[in-house]
Design an enzyme around this catalytic site. Structure first.
Site, PDB file in Angstrom:
ATOM      1  N   LYS A 218      -5.186  -0.046  -3.861  1.00  0.00           N
ATOM      2  CA  LYS A 218      -5.993   0.258  -5.052  1.00  0.00           C
ATOM      3  C   LYS A 218      -5.500  -0.532  -6.239  1.00  0.00           C
ATOM      4  CE  LYS A 218      -2.743   2.841  -7.346  1.00  0.00           C
ATOM      5  NZ  LYS A 218      -2.029   2.372  -8.525  1.00  0.00           N
TER       6      LYS A 218
ATOM      7  N   ASP B  63      -1.793   9.904  -5.247  1.00  0.00           N
ATOM      8  CA  ASP B  63      -2.713   8.805  -4.916  1.00  0.00           C
ATOM      9  C   ASP B  63      -3.227   8.868  -3.474  1.00  0.00           C
ATOM     10  OD1 ASP B  63      -2.070   7.927  -7.435  1.00  0.00           O
ATOM     11  OD2 ASP B  63      -0.970   6.151  -6.789  1.00  0.00           O
TER      12      ASP B  63
HETATM   13  P1  ATP Z   1       2.123   3.715  -6.610  1.00  0.00           P
HETATM   14  O1  ATP Z   1       1.166   2.656  -7.050  1.00  0.00           O
HETATM   15  O2  ATP Z   1       1.486   4.836  -5.827  1.00  0.00           O
HETATM   16  O3  ATP Z   1       3.039   4.198  -7.675  1.00  0.00           O
HETATM   17  P2  ATP Z   1       3.590   1.624  -5.379  1.00  0.00           P
HETATM   18  O4  ATP Z   1       2.445   0.813  -4.868  1.00  0.00           O
HETATM   19  O5  ATP Z   1       4.262   1.152  -6.614  1.00  0.00           O
HETATM   20  O6  ATP Z   1       3.122   3.092  -5.539  1.00  0.00           O
HETATM   21  P3  ATP Z   1       4.598   1.897  -2.732  1.00  0.00           P
HETATM   22  O7  ATP Z   1       4.348   0.605  -2.029  1.00  0.00           O
HETATM   23  O8  ATP Z   1       3.746   3.032  -2.381  1.00  0.00           O
HETATM   24  O9  ATP Z   1       4.661   1.688  -4.289  1.00  0.00           O
HETATM   25  O10 ATP Z   1       6.132   2.220  -2.483  1.00  0.00           O
HETATM   26  C1  ATP Z   1       6.942   2.931  -3.395  1.00  0.00           C
HETATM   27  C2  ATP Z   1       8.217   3.345  -2.647  1.00  0.00           C
HETATM   28  O11 ATP Z   1       7.857   4.312  -1.668  1.00  0.00           O
HETATM   29  C3  ATP Z   1       8.840   2.200  -1.862  1.00  0.00           C
HETATM   30  O12 ATP Z   1       9.821   1.548  -2.611  1.00  0.00           O
HETATM   31  C4  ATP Z   1       9.421   2.880  -0.660  1.00  0.00           C
HETATM   32  O13 ATP Z   1      10.778   3.196  -0.856  1.00  0.00           O
HETATM   33  C5  ATP Z   1       8.670   4.190  -0.525  1.00  0.00           C
HETATM   34  N1  ATP Z   1       7.770   4.305   0.656  1.00  0.00           N
HETATM   35  C6  ATP Z   1       7.601   5.404   1.394  1.00  0.00           C
HETATM   36  N2  ATP Z   1       6.697   5.206   2.361  1.00  0.00           N
HETATM   37  C7  ATP Z   1       6.233   3.954   2.241  1.00  0.00           C
HETATM   38  C8  ATP Z   1       5.265   3.195   2.953  1.00  0.00           C
HETATM   39  N3  ATP Z   1       4.587   3.675   3.999  1.00  0.00           N
HETATM   40  N4  ATP Z   1       5.026   1.949   2.526  1.00  0.00           N
HETATM   41  C9  ATP Z   1       5.687   1.465   1.454  1.00  0.00           C
HETATM   42  N5  ATP Z   1       6.636   2.133   0.776  1.00  0.00           N
HETATM   43  C10 ATP Z   1       6.909   3.382   1.142  1.00  0.00           C
END
Ligand code: ATP
Length: 316
Positions: free
Chosen positions: A14, A150
């Site tokens: 997203k 989310d």
């Molecule tokens: P958001 O936009 O929802 O705040 P994000 O995109 O910044 O999230 P994600 O890629 O969802 O970040 O990852 C955030 C943290 O979640 C990662 O650093 C990791 O430690 C943890 N994590 C847990 N499960 C997953 C997964 N399936 N894929 C990626 N990261 C994960």
């Protein structure tokens, strides 16, 4: 009747078109108005029936992906949101013969594009099908909301506004199709750190409200108005923690992007390069100019084009 022993679900990343962040609530969460837009950067989550003699619902968790540095940030244990989703569904339904879970990651990790939440949504859909739980859409959305703000959007996709802490979702009218460019950073930003910085910078944040200008731009499929309406209250906090993002945003804007902002808590930067009723040749030229300018900064690990919006978690 044949029983599936492997199910793969594709789920989009997203980008936030508006992220309005209110003051910190007593439960530690922030009141949000979060306009989610699903884009064609996909993770694939595969669940496979494992030996029924194994003692636990989830037996193995593996991940592959294009970027080693991003994969290194993915926990391969029960901290993984996809694993937590499988375990929660097993607990709630009493179903759950053992499964191996595999993530094929294309969504940047810790990039502000909700990759972990998307994987959790995909794991719910995949395990529900593999285990034959047949739980209602409403119950699935309820489990998603318990896993994270989310996650429900990963199920729904398209364009939707989230309120509360982001998990109360309403679809938005958005007939247009848009072209985006995403600049991935070699660094990750922790969502918690960015919210902490936001609280420091804006202790007196007002209650968040949906931007009516954005609503109108989406309803009319007007790419120029949409570009001008993008907003993200977390952007100053992300820039404060990672100032080089300001140069990335400036490079894309100068090259002609209709709108540019940090996605969610960052550090991925999103550039709207066209869409709606625009001539595809014009959009293509603008996209090429923005991509070239971003690559020339030397600040981006990868620069990727994608379309939005797209549907949520889909069985493949
Ligand atoms: P958001 O936009 O929802 O705040 P994000 O995109 O910044 O999230 P994600 O890629 O969802 O970040 O990852 C955030 C943290 O979640 C990662 O650093 C990791 O430690 C943890 N994590 C847990 N499960 C997953 C997964 N399936 N894929 C990626 N990261 C994960």
């Amino acid at each position: 009747m044949t029983v599936d022993t492997t199910v793969t679900v594709r789920v989009p990343a997203k980008v936030n078109l508006q992220l309005a962040v209110g003051p910190r609530r007593e439960d530690g969460f922030h009141a949000l108005v979060n306009v989610f837009h699903a884009v064609s950067l996909f993770d694939e989550v595969t669940v496979k029936a494992a030996s029924p003699r194994r003692p636990r619902a989830l037996t193995a968790l593996t991940a592959t992906g294009q970027s080693e540095s991003h994969l290194a940030r993915v926990p391969l244990d029960e901290r993984n949101l996809a694993a937590r989703a499988a375990i929660l569904l097993a607990e709630e339904t009493g179903a759950g013969h053992p499964v191996d879970l595999h993530l094929d990651k294309r969504i940047p990790v810790a990039g502000g594009m909700a990759g972990g939440s998307a994987d959790a949504a995909a794991a719910l859909v995949a395990c529900d099908l593999l285990w034959g739980c047949g739980i209602s859409r409403e119950s699935l959305l309820g489990l998603a909301a318990r896993l994270g703000s989310d996650v429900a959007f990963g199920l729904v996709g398209a364009t939707a506004v989230g309120t509360g802490r982001g998990e109360l979702l309403e679809p938005m009218t958005s007939p247009g199709r848009y072209r985006w460019v995403f600049a991935l950073s070699p660094r990750g930003l922790s969502t918690a750190d960015v919210f902490g910085e936001y609280d420091r910078l804006r202790p007196d944040a007002p209650e968040p409200r949906l931007d009516s200008g954005l609503e109108k731009a989406l309803a009319e499929g007007d790419a120029v108005a949409l570009g001008a309406s993008l907003s993200n209250d977390l952007q100053p906090a992300a820039l404060s923690l990672l100032p080089e993002l300001g140069r990335t945003l400036d490079a894309g804007r100068s090259a002609g992007a209709l709108g540019a902002q940090v996605s969610g808590s960052g550090p991925t930067c999103a550039f709207l390069v066209g869409g709606g009723g625009e001539d595809p040749a014009v959009v293509g030229e603008r996209e090429a100019a923005v991509v070239a300018a971003l690559r020339a900064t030397g600040l981006c690990e990868q620069v990727i084009g994608a379309d939005g919006d797209v549907p949520g978690a889909t069985v493949v």
